[in-house]
Design an enzyme around this catalytic site. Structure first.
Site, short mmCIF file in Angstrom:
data_model
loop_
_atom_site.label_atom_id
_atom_site.label_comp_id
_atom_site.label_asym_id
_atom_site.label_seq_id
_atom_site.Cartn_x
_atom_site.Cartn_y
_atom_site.Cartn_z
N GLU A 1 3.38 -3.54 -8.39
CA GLU A 1 2.79 -4.89 -8.52
C GLU A 1 2.09 -5.08 -9.87
OE1 GLU A 1 0.43 -5.79 -5.00
OE2 GLU A 1 2.24 -5.91 -3.77
N TYR B 1 4.42 -10.37 2.57
CA TYR B 1 3.59 -10.21 3.77
C TYR B 1 3.48 -11.57 4.44
CZ TYR B 1 2.28 -5.57 2.06
OH TYR B 1 2.30 -4.25 1.64
N GLU C 1 7.84 -3.40 -0.01
CA GLU C 1 6.66 -3.65 0.84
C GLU C 1 6.91 -4.93 1.60
OE1 GLU C 1 2.61 -3.56 -0.69
OE2 GLU C 1 3.19 -2.01 -2.13
#
Ligand code: AHR
Length: 506
Positions: free
Chosen positions: A173, A244, A292
């Protein structure tokens, strides 16, 4: 009742499924490592301090590859701190999660844990506070056979044979302002290129992933991928995606639209990567690593992410998952399977305690969260080729996406065994769905191998230490097969798995 149709044909293949999409993630964060997978003194601990109960659940979950050691933690990590005699390893401040890192668990322990579980490691190099020099040294320590200072150091540490780690991530990131050593796209693209170059000189067999945007919502999304790949396109194999799911309006229908958002995200990143290929007149295709992904919103506030006083292994982001979260995770898996031509690796973040499918108590029990189940079932049954699904289904509208089909499905066929796995979500929250499935060209004598549903009347139902099986798959008796046609009743708000096999080869 609503009616839907799902049609697949043996000749219409998306791609072979890369089993590495059933990956997970172990970060030095909260209790993922310490009291998660590693707890010397736990009643189930083996000689290395690995919790056998968590290893058994990791095997049952079917994790094919596991990313390590971060995450944001990575960007301040010195790999040297975590190797060699444990009593000489330094205690350090972890600036990512404001914790104290004891370094009692490091790369060699992680690789031993992977071997014991039967999974592949995905290792990341720190491009936050460090750079190409440390990355090439780390790779030499891990993968070079012998005869150099670092490969011989590994041997001194008890690892005679090289670890032979194939998959490496170049940082984490790097676009995020929260990241230790954040970089602009040009700065990161250049460092990723040089790091990749050096790493390939040390070991030309490695596969390398560059960092994409931290989320689809980053203001630089798209241009970040374009600039980064503009620099390192020739040197890397993958670009990463992180996502997410959140539920800001506490609306299940809206929340399940995140599944469509994920598909859009995947297609957009592939399109940007392909536009870089076009500019370079290259036939090379960059693959996607969704390294992720998960649901994460209930335990996201600063109180969940930071505890006072630099504690060791604090309870951070211990999200408790419910029925609707399991549906979202199942839906995301369906989308990744349906995009198997580009998505070759993916990591459910994380494995234990920290937004994890596995929960543990220090010194005590380990149990399966709701999201464990769709993941374990998909990993168990999705083998072979993903067939292109043609779906006829009524749809609804939500803020997250303009048209969301009630039926979300993926079909994976294994030519070797003749087995076909159908994964289906009924996103209608009040109506049963009667689904008619045509398995064209896969044989006319299909028989049922397994049929189950994950359903709960309460979308907020979860599993706890006291009630670990409150939400768990149950057999679905409402499945019929006639030749190559399957019909089934899918209950409102349910995840469903139907597995068939032709009694004679097609
Ligand atoms: O998985 C938790 C954190 O989320 C990771 O450390 C980071 O990469 C992401 O922002």
């Amino acid at each position: 009742m609503i009616s839907t149709r799902l049609i697949v044909d043996r000749d219409f293949t998306v791609s072979n499924l890369d089993r590495r999409i059933f990956g997970s993630f172990v970060e030095h964060m909260g209790r993922c490592v310490y009291t998660g997978i590693y707890e010397p003194g736990h009643p189930t601990a083996d000689g290395q301090g690995f919790r056998r109960d968590v290893m058994a659940l990791s095997r049952e979950l079917g994790v094919s590859i596991v990313r390590y050691p971060g995450g944001n933690f990575l960007s301040g990590y010195n790999w040297e701190d975590g190797v060699g005699p444990k009593d000489q390893r330094p205690r350090r401040l972890d600036l990512a999660w404001f914790s104290t890192e004891t370094n009692q668990f490091g790369t060699n322990e992680f690789l031993d844990w992977c071997r014991a579980v039967g999974t592949e490691p995905m290792i990341s190099v720190n491009l936050g506070t460090r750079g190409p020099d440390e990355a090439r040294h780390f790779l030499e320590y891990c993968n070079h056979p012998t005869g150099t200072r670092l490969s011989d150091l590994r041997r001194e540490h008890g690892y005679e044979k090289p670890h032979d780690i194939k998959f490496w991530c170049l940082g984490n990131e790097m676009d995020g302002p929260w990241q230790i050593g954040q970089k602009t796209a040009d700065e990161y693209g250049r460092i990723a290129k040089e790091t990749a170059k050096l790493m390939r000189m040390v070991d030309p067999r490695v596969q390398l992933a560059a960092c994409g945007s931290s989320t689809h919502d980053m203001p630089t999304f798209g241009s970040w991928e374009d600039t980064v790949l503009g620099h390192c396109f020739d040197e890397v194999d993958f670009i990463s995606l992180h996502t997410y799911f959140e539920n800001p309006h506490d609306s299940t229908a809206e929340f399940l639209g995140n599944i469509e958002q994920t598909e859009l995200f995947i297609r957009e990143v592939a399109a940007v990567a392909d536009s870089v290929a076009a500019r370079k007149h290259s036939t090379k295709r960059i693959m996607l690593s969704v390294d992720e992904w998960n649901v994460w919103y209930k335990a996201r506030s600063i109180d969940h992410r930071r505890k006072p006083g630099w504690p060791e292994a604090p309870r951070l982001v211990e999200e408790v998952y419910n029925q609707e979260d399991a549906l979202a995770v199942g839906g995301a898996l369906i989308v990744m399977m349906n995009n198997a031509d580009r998505v070759k690796t993916a990591c459910l973040a994380q494995l234990a305690n920290v937004i994890g499918p596995i929960m543990t108590e220090p010194g005590g029990a380990a149990w399966r969260q709701t999201i464990f189940h769709p993941f374990a079932q998909a990993s168990r049954y999705a083998r072979g080729r993903v067939l292109r699904p043609v779906i006829h289904s009524p749809a609804y509208q939500a803020k997250t996406f303009p048209e969301i089909a009630y039926l979300c499905a993926s079909v994976v066929h294994d030519d070797e065994t003749g087995q076909t796995a159908i994964f289906a979500l009924n996103r209608h929250l009040s109506n049963t769905q009667e689904i008619s499935i045509e398995l064209r060209g896969l044989g006319d004598q299909q028989r049922l191998v397994d049929a189950s549903e994950l359903h709960h009347a309460d979308m907020k139902a979860s599993n706890t230490k006291a009630a670990p099986d409150n939400v768990a798959p149950q057999p679905n008796a409402n499945v019929q097969i006639d030749g190559h046609r399957v019909t089934a009743r899918l209950r409102p708000g349910s995840w469903n798995v139907i597995v068939t096999r032709n009694t004679k080869p097609a």
